[in-house]
Enzyme design. Structure first.
Site, mmCIF file in Angstrom:
data_model
loop_
_atom_site.group_PDB
_atom_site.id
_atom_site.type_symbol
_atom_site.label_atom_id
_atom_site.label_comp_id
_atom_site.label_asym_id
_atom_site.label_seq_id
_atom_site.Cartn_x
_atom_site.Cartn_y
_atom_site.Cartn_z
ATOM 1 N N LYS A 1 0.843 -1.196 0.000
ATOM 2 C CA LYS A 1 0.000 0.000 0.000
ATOM 3 C C LYS A 1 0.876 1.243 0.000
ATOM 4 O O LYS A 1 1.947 1.267 0.616
ATOM 5 C CB LYS A 1 -0.911 -0.004 1.228
ATOM 6 C CG LYS A 1 -1.949 -1.119 1.148
ATOM 7 C CD LYS A 1 -2.650 -1.363 2.463
ATOM 8 C CE LYS A 1 -3.545 -2.598 2.330
ATOM 9 N NZ LYS A 1 -3.916 -3.143 3.656
ATOM 10 N N ARG B 1 -4.457 -8.202 13.062
ATOM 11 C CA ARG B 1 -3.459 -7.346 13.714
ATOM 12 C C ARG B 1 -3.885 -5.888 13.590
ATOM 13 O O ARG B 1 -4.815 -5.565 12.865
ATOM 14 C CB ARG B 1 -2.105 -7.501 13.004
ATOM 15 C CG ARG B 1 -2.175 -7.050 11.550
ATOM 16 C CD ARG B 1 -0.826 -6.986 10.871
ATOM 17 N NE ARG B 1 -0.936 -6.412 9.526
ATOM 18 C CZ ARG B 1 -1.267 -7.083 8.446
ATOM 19 N NH1 ARG B 1 -1.537 -8.375 8.521
ATOM 20 N NH2 ARG B 1 -1.351 -6.468 7.272
#
Ligand code: MV4
Length: 450
Positions: free
Chosen positions: A237, A291
């Site tokens: 990303k 997470r």
């Protein structure tokens, strides 16, 4: 209640966790490799322990050293950050066997979501919409070909243990199936020691929309809307924003409730991200991350919540400090990931920072472990900072991003910063008109990789 937490990570995310600890009156313990003795997370923590040589496998991934560091310092809980041991179910088991607390989900939930076939099967049963495809694993090429005919091409073959784009192959037509199937299998085996694969209809121009969820482990769970993370290069990303520029409040409420209800059903504890492909107004689950993610600050910015504080609270057995009804979106937030990389090829570029100046002002957050004179070691991820901006609406956030980019000084090394200024000159970025292929196409047209 915890008096002392050990942070099994480095860089900006270690600072992020130390900050939450400090605000909660909890002592922090940094662990570090010999290469990180002068790192900011070591300086900022209340205590530090050297856990091994530079290589991640011998330090930040060294479970025995990390457990020993807890015993030496008296830390009662471990925050894993992201990456490293954050989604390692065996680590969670070992932590619990030592009477310590893992600040994150249970080993069982990590295991379920770590195997994508099991994750998808679980989500289907929980009523989460998934990409149409095989029911479970596909045992052989003949079955794969049969499914391809039934579903219609293009299809995608994915390794159940895959990640980062590894073990994932598209078959455009029946003729491609043999190579795609065999390659996905071989990559799964070689990279993850698991050759099980599954098949999905290939969506050609989706957006990557992920829903932030949070549970207390006692049947209560909420969603904190979505992030649009479609702008990626090689499955990394680059630019993330919340809310998604194409998601309506009705769509958010609907998919958000589906996700929150699913997490409540399984007694999920802590932060999680449910990833979807979004195309033609439909959401299709692809995977879940168990997470805290790199891009969590954009969600924190628009909701005004501290996700790490909440992680620590629920790990202590406390309730979340908000309910779904308390959660309201305020404005728009964008994050850009600053990497120590040389354009146009994104070559990792470690080295000494001769000058660092963080941007500031209203609506600007810079999460970074950089400082003047710091030497970025060559052993770890190239992420060196995250610039997160917040505005009352998307245009204000974009203007603030442009303004903050003009203020940052990172001298001595090459970084990905020039990319962001170039992106802000693109109409498609300004209007939010992009999908998962936009950035790669733009780089091909504008960067002429050498
Ligand atoms: C897909 C897909 C199209 N159709 N699945 C890429 C990594 C993994 N997380 C899932 N990925 C994809 N799965 C179906 N059925 C396209 C991708 C994909 C992608 C997804 C999100 C963000 C960027 C991407 C870039 C290429 C391919």
């Amino acid at each position: 209640m915890f008096d002392k937490i050990l942070i099994a990570n480095r860089g900006e995310i270690a600072l992020r966790v130390i900050r939450a600890c400090r605000e909660m009156g909890i002592q922090s313990v940094a662990v570090h490799s010999t290469a990180d003795a002068d790192a900011m997370h070591v300086r900022m923590a209340d205590e530090s322990v050297c856990i091994g040589p530079p290589a991640g496998t011998q330090s930040y991934l060294n479970m025995a050293s990390i457990i020993a560091a807890c015993e030496v310092t008296g830390a009662q809980a471990i925050h894993p950050g992201y990456g490293f041991l954050s989604e390692n179910a065996n680590f969670v088991q070992i932590i619990e066997d030592h009477g310590l607390t893992f600040i994150g989900p249970t080993a069982e939930h990590i295991r379920i979501m770590g195997d994508k076939i099991t994750a998808k099967d679980t989500m289907i049963k929980l009523g989460v919409p998934c990409v149409p495809g095989s029911e479970g694993g596909v045992p052989d090429l003949a079955t794969a070909k049969k499914l391809g005919e039934e579903m219609g091409y293009p299809v995608i073959i994915k390794a159940t243990a895959g990640g980062g784009g590894k073990g994932m192959k598209v078959a455009e037509t029946a003729e491609d199936m043999e190579i795609a199937f065999m390659t996905a299998r071989a990559e799964g085996k070689a990279n993850f020691g698991n050759d099980e694969v599954y098949i999905e209809k290939y969506l050609t121009t989706p957006r990557h929309i992920e829903i932030q969820v949070f549970g207390d482990g006692k049947g209560n769970a909420v969603h904190l809307g979505e992030r649009d993370c479609s702008l990626q290069r090689r499955h990394q990303k680059v630019f993330e924003e919340a809310p998604g520029p194409c998601i309506t409040p009705e769509e958010r409420a609907r998919i958000g409730k589906i996700c929150a209800d699913a997490m409540a059903d399984i007694n999920y504890i802590g932060a999680g991200t449910i990833e979807f492909l979004y195309e033609n107004g439909e959401f299709y689950f692809i995977e879940m991350n168990t997470r805290l993610q790199v891009e969590h600050p954009v969600t924190e910015s628009i909701f005004g919540v501290d996700l790490v504080r909440e992680q620590i609270r629920v790990a202590e057995g406390l309730p979340m400090s908000f309910t779904q009804d308390d959660l309201e979106i305020n404005g728009h937030s964008i994050e850009v990931r600053i990497n120590a990389e040389k354009l146009p090829n994104f070559t990792p570029c470690p080295g000494k920072i001769s000058q660092y100046h963080a941007p500031g002002g209203l609506g600007v957050r810079m999460d970074s472990a950089l400082y003047d004179g710091y030497s970025i070691p060559p052993y770890y991820d190239s992420l060196i900072g995250k610039l997160i901006v917040h505005g009352r609406d998307r245009p204000e956030a974009l203007a603030r991003l442009a303004r903050a980019l003009g203020e940052i000084i990172i001298d001595g090394i090459d970084t990905s910063l020039p990319l962001f200024s170039a992106l802000l000159a693109e109409d498609d970025i300004l209007t939010g008109n992009y999908n998962i292929h936009w950035l790669e196409k733009w780089l091909e047209a504008n960067m002429a990789e050498g």
